[in-house]
Scaffold this active site. Structure first.
Site, PDB file in Angstrom:
ATOM      1  N   HIS A   7      70.581  31.356  53.747  1.00 28.65           N
ATOM      2  CA  HIS A   7      70.827  30.456  52.625  1.00 28.65           C
ATOM      3  C   HIS A   7      69.563  29.634  52.414  1.00 28.65           C
ATOM      4  O   HIS A   7      68.747  29.489  53.336  1.00 28.65           O
ATOM      5  CB  HIS A   7      72.051  29.566  52.851  1.00 28.65           C
ATOM      6  CG  HIS A   7      72.080  28.816  54.145  1.00 28.65           C
ATOM      7  ND1 HIS A   7      71.500  27.581  54.322  1.00 28.65           N
ATOM      8  CD2 HIS A   7      72.631  29.136  55.348  1.00 28.65           C
ATOM      9  CE1 HIS A   7      71.702  27.159  55.556  1.00 28.65           C
ATOM     10  NE2 HIS A   7      72.369  28.093  56.209  1.00 28.65           N
TER      11      HIS A   7
ATOM     12  N   HIS B 195      72.233  20.591  58.248  1.00 27.18           N
ATOM     13  CA  HIS B 195      72.249  19.720  59.418  1.00 27.18           C
ATOM     14  C   HIS B 195      71.845  18.290  59.050  1.00 27.18           C
ATOM     15  O   HIS B 195      72.438  17.325  59.536  1.00 27.18           O
ATOM     16  CB  HIS B 195      71.300  20.258  60.495  1.00 27.18           C
ATOM     17  CG  HIS B 195      71.923  21.269  61.405  1.00 27.18           C
ATOM     18  ND1 HIS B 195      72.120  22.578  61.033  1.00 27.18           N
ATOM     19  CD2 HIS B 195      72.399  21.162  62.677  1.00 27.18           C
ATOM     20  CE1 HIS B 195      72.680  23.248  62.039  1.00 27.18           C
ATOM     21  NE2 HIS B 195      72.861  22.399  63.050  1.00 27.18           N
TER      22      HIS B 195
END
Length: 520
Positions: A380, A387
């Site tokens: 992606h 995160h």
């Protein structure tokens, strides 16, 4: 790139969603060298086949027919794309994913992207240097000097000067104080009747991936299924002691786990609650279902899924920024070429002349960016970072819940790892007194986000912009919840990553008398 400002701090735009503005790489470069294309079909130079890229664009651009996502033309044997429709989900608790913005990512030919790439090359070369030796290691000093010479070194550190003290660190309050690693990544976690030591199953030193052209090209084609999970593991559990260990932590974590652990640590230490917690003033009642442990433990994880929806909209529907491993291929093909053919990619000379790029070639025989993960980057786009967005959201919840100014030394003895990462030892430097709960929460957010950079899969601005995006998600959720409580008076007070203090009370967010986030 300007500092991010959430559109939720602005007046309503006639009820419409804000305009999303990517950089112009997708239009400027017909060969799409500035955009994410992992897993699609490529030629021998790792350039995406235009027709394959167009099938992805057809799915991602309005009207966004669900069936078109299954018609994306992947390379044979490619790993599947990661959740490209997630950003199109609706949302009832947090902000609608379409309501927030990220500024345009740096262009592939910019001096800013060159500086960010230089930092990543140095990170790859220095993954095994213990954090406790950053101030004495000659290679760290050489990296700091080289990075300071980039024309846009201020994207690496706002001062424009990279030093052994600030290299590879975050840039928010508390990030530059004390040990590199947050105390919340080291301390034991009281998990009910269990006590969890934060020694982890980590990987062997000096083992990097995608340093040969054949492996790199296979990765661009998404042919990584056989590589996933093929790490070379260390037999001895260790505390996080260097960037390689930190990279492995964020390779397999559940995104919110570091903040769940931090919350459990703070609760176990009986850290003081935020000044606006109504139970601070009650004499005959104590917190539990509201403003207590069960409340914050559920909320610190609750925000993660909301944050991911928001950043996944930015990743796929707006920016589609290339991953650093793909940029490393551009550097290699410009400097080394393939079968006698060099590509004239418009990369900024700062990265081509970097000492890190030259040192990489001397070590591996290619100019490819060494990856910490066998499969390289995920399937992606890079920007924003999942995160980092979750980090911003979860850390914001914790800063709203606990008194940020509490000194760590008033709760527990600060520690660092020994060089081998096998034991914790006392941190006795004079600046131990400066460590605070708020600063260490900012630090754990930067540790986790920058850990992805240290592994080679994200850029610095993926971190700096995404933590603020996650922060907005958390503040919007707290704003909605703040009208629901029966206890009076109550409020949340926290210091944002930019240093601004905000107060959340009765469905409003204010700072110095000004109302913010009106459209949450």
């Amino acid at each position: 790139m300007t500092a991010q400002q959430s559109t939720l701090e602005q007046e309503a735009n006639g009820g419409a969603f804000p305009t999303q503005t990517p950089n112009d790489d997708e239009n400027m470069f017909a060969n799409r060298i500035g955009n994410f294309h992992k897993g699609l079909r490529h030629n021998n130079f790792g350039e995406v086949i235009p027709a394959s890229y167009d099938t992805m664009l057809k799915a991602l651009k309005p009207p966004r027919d669900t069936d078109d996502f299954e018609k994306i033309d992947l390379s044979p044997g490619a790993d599947r794309l990661t959740s490209p429709q997630a950003g199109l989900a609706g949302e009832h608790l947090g902000p609608d994913p379409r309501a927030l913005v990220l500024p345009p990512a740096y262009s592939v030919d910019s001096a800013e992207e060159a500086a960010e790439a230089g930092e990543l090359y140095w990170m790859a070369l220095l993954r095994d240097v213990p954090f406790t030796r950053f101030d004495s290691d000659e290679r760290i000093a050489a990296a700091a000097e080289d990075l300071s010479n980039f024309s846009k070194s201020d994207v690496i550190h706002p001062s424009g000067t990279v030093t052994s003290d600030n290299i590879f660190r975050g840039t928010h309050q508390g990030d530059g104080k004390g040990p590199y690693l947050s105390q919340f990544l080291l301390k034991d976690v009281a998990y009910g009747s269990l006590t969890i030591e934060q020694r982890q199953k980590t990987v062997l030193a000096r083992k990097n991936y995608l340093t040969t052209y054949a492996d790199w090209l296979n990765a661009q084609n998404g042919q990584v299924k056989s590589l996933i999970g093929s790490d070379a593991f260390d037999r001895k559990p260790r505390y996080v002691r260097n960037m390689r260990d930190l990279g492995q932590y964020v390779h397999v974590d559940t995104l919110y786990e570091a903040y769940l652990n931090a919350c459990l640590i703070l609760l176990g230490l009986k850290a003081p609650m935020d000044e606006g917690n109504p139970y601070n003033g009650y004499e005959k009642q104590k917190e539990f279902a509201t403003f207590g442990g069960p409340h914050v433990l559920s909320l610190v994880t609750e925000v993660a899924s909301r944050a991911l929806k928001v950043v996944w909209f930015q990743k796929w529907m707006v920016h589609r920024r290339l991953r650093p491993e793909a940029f490393g291929g551009l550097v290699h093909l410009k400097l080394e070429g393939l079968n006698g053919t060099k590509k004239n990619y418009p990369l900024h000379p700062d990265i081509l002349n970097s000492g890190a790029v030259q040192a990489t070639h001397e070590k591996y025989g290619t100019y490819l960016m060494p990856m910490a993960f066998p499969e390289g980057s995920p399937t992606h786009p890079a920007y924003g970072a999942g995160h980092a967005t979750v980090a911003g959201a979860c850390a914001t919840i914790l800063k709203a819940w606990f008194e940020e100014n509490t000194k760590i030394v008033d709760l527990t003895d600060p520690e660092v790892t020994n060089v081998a990462g096998t034991e914790l030892v006392p941190y006795t430097d004079p600046d131990a007194e400066q460590l605070t709960v708020g600063g260490e929460l900012n630090k754990i957010a930067s540790n986790i986000a920058i850990g992805r950079n240290a592994a080679g899969v994200h850029w610095r601005s993926d971190y700096t912009e995404s933590v603020k995006l996650g922060e907005t998600v958390a503040i919007c959720i707290l704003k909605k919840e703040s009208s629901d409580y029966h206890e009076k008076p109550n409020y949340f007070k926290l210091r944002r990553f930019d240093g601004k203090v905000v107060k959340i009370q009765n469905g409003k967010v204010t700072s110095n008398g000004m109302e913010l986030y009106k459209n949450c």
